[in-house]
Design a protein around this motif. Structure first.
Motif, short mmCIF file in Angstrom:
data_model
loop_
_atom_site.label_atom_id
_atom_site.label_comp_id
_atom_site.label_asym_id
_atom_site.label_seq_id
_atom_site.Cartn_x
_atom_site.Cartn_y
_atom_site.Cartn_z
N ARG A 1 0.86 -1.19 0.00
CA ARG A 1 0.00 0.00 0.00
C ARG A 1 0.89 1.24 0.00
N SER A 2 1.57 1.50 -1.09
CA SER A 2 2.44 2.66 -1.17
C SER A 2 1.59 3.92 -1.29
N ALA A 3 2.22 5.07 -1.07
CA ALA A 3 1.50 6.33 -1.19
C ALA A 3 0.93 6.49 -2.59
N LYS A 4 1.71 6.09 -3.60
CA LYS A 4 1.22 6.20 -4.98
C LYS A 4 -0.01 5.33 -5.20
N VAL A 5 0.00 4.12 -4.67
CA VAL A 5 -1.17 3.24 -4.82
C VAL A 5 -2.37 3.83 -4.10
N MET A 6 -2.17 4.28 -2.87
CA MET A 6 -3.29 4.83 -2.11
C MET A 6 -3.87 6.07 -2.79
N ALA A 7 -3.02 6.90 -3.39
CA ALA A 7 -3.51 8.08 -4.09
C ALA A 7 -4.11 7.70 -5.45
N ALA A 8 -3.50 6.76 -6.13
CA ALA A 8 -3.95 6.37 -7.46
C ALA A 8 -5.34 5.74 -7.45
N ILE A 9 -5.70 5.09 -6.37
CA ILE A 9 -7.02 4.46 -6.30
C ILE A 9 -8.12 5.50 -6.55
N SER A 10 -7.88 6.75 -6.16
CA SER A 10 -8.87 7.80 -6.37
C SER A 10 -8.88 8.35 -7.79
N PHE A 11 -7.80 8.16 -8.53
CA PHE A 11 -7.68 8.74 -9.86
C PHE A 11 -7.65 7.73 -11.00
N LYS B 1 -15.04 5.70 -7.46
CA LYS B 1 -14.27 6.95 -7.56
C LYS B 1 -14.79 8.02 -6.60
N THR B 2 -15.48 7.60 -5.55
CA THR B 2 -15.96 8.53 -4.55
C THR B 2 -14.77 9.19 -3.86
N LYS B 3 -14.81 10.48 -3.78
CA LYS B 3 -13.77 11.23 -3.07
C LYS B 3 -14.17 11.25 -1.59
N PRO C 1 2.85 7.03 7.17
CA PRO C 1 3.63 7.53 6.04
C PRO C 1 4.20 8.92 6.33
N PRO C 2 5.24 9.30 5.62
CA PRO C 2 5.78 10.67 5.77
C PRO C 2 4.70 11.70 5.44
N SER C 3 4.86 12.91 5.94
CA SER C 3 3.83 13.94 5.77
C SER C 3 3.56 14.26 4.29
N ALA C 4 4.58 14.23 3.45
CA ALA C 4 4.36 14.48 2.02
C ALA C 4 3.46 13.42 1.41
N ASP C 5 3.64 12.16 1.83
CA ASP C 5 2.79 11.08 1.34
C ASP C 5 1.37 11.23 1.86
N MET C 6 1.23 11.60 3.12
CA MET C 6 -0.11 11.80 3.68
C MET C 6 -0.83 12.92 2.94
N LYS C 7 -0.10 13.95 2.59
CA LYS C 7 -0.70 15.07 1.84
C LYS C 7 -1.18 14.58 0.47
N LEU C 8 -0.37 13.80 -0.22
CA LEU C 8 -0.75 13.26 -1.53
C LEU C 8 -2.00 12.39 -1.42
N ILE C 9 -2.02 11.52 -0.45
CA ILE C 9 -3.18 10.62 -0.25
C ILE C 9 -4.43 11.45 0.07
N GLY C 10 -4.30 12.41 0.98
CA GLY C 10 -5.44 13.24 1.38
C GLY C 10 -5.98 14.06 0.23
N GLU C 11 -5.08 14.69 -0.54
CA GLU C 11 -5.52 15.49 -1.68
C GLU C 11 -6.20 14.64 -2.74
N SER C 12 -5.71 13.45 -2.92
CA SER C 12 -6.31 12.55 -3.93
C SER C 12 -7.68 12.07 -3.51
N ALA C 13 -7.90 11.96 -2.21
CA ALA C 13 -9.17 11.45 -1.70
C ALA C 13 -10.22 12.54 -1.53
N GLY C 14 -9.89 13.75 -1.86
CA GLY C 14 -10.93 14.74 -1.73
C GLY C 14 -10.48 16.13 -1.93
#
Length: 136
Positions: A45-55, A102-104, A123-136
């Motif tokens: 469950r990398s940051a990219k995977v967690m963010a990509a699921i939304s996009f 694709k629900t945000k 995850p590091p704060s940059a990864d958390m930001k990416l995941i959070g922004e992708s989810a909404g």
């Protein structure tokens, strides 16, 4: 977009054979190429995977890219979607359902992240930001 596997020179040549280009942002990706258990590397469950699921509608294993290049065109992705019964059971999700929805989930919410104790794994704060922004 690659995660949990390297975008090697060979991989980039394989991409060119099917007209694909590498992107570095999850919001630009149409496919995420990730390792799967059959590649002898467990699904992560990398940051990219967690963010990509939304996009991104397709999170596939490296075999999709290799076999598509051999065929000369992008193959149907469904047989290559990264699935990990162990991870899906552990984290209580189904990859097919996650990619289809694709629900945000954070849309309209304000999220504030605080510092956590060092013994708590996040995850590091940059990864958390990416995941959070992708989810909404």
């Amino acid at each position: 977009l690659f995660t949990n596997c390297a975008a090697t020179a060979t991989g980039k040549k394989e991409m060119a054979k099917i007209g694909a280009v590498e992107v570095t942002s999850v919001s630009q990706a149409t496919h995420v190429v990730a390792s799967a258990a059959k590649d002898k590397m467990p699904f992560k469950r990398s940051a990219k995977v967690m963010a990509a699921i939304s996009f991104c509608p397709k999170i596939v294993d490296m075999a999709w890219l290799v076999e598509s290049a051999a065929a000369g065109f992008a193959l149907d992705e469904d047989a290559y979607i990264v699935r990990s019964p162990d991870a899906e059971s552990k984290y209580n999700f189904k990859m097919d359902d996650a990619l289809a929805d694709k629900t945000k989930v954070l849309a309209g919410l304000a999220v504030y992240c605080t510092e956590v104790p060092k013994n708590v794994k996040v995850p590091p704060s940059a990864d958390m930001k990416l995941i959070g922004e992708s989810a909404g």
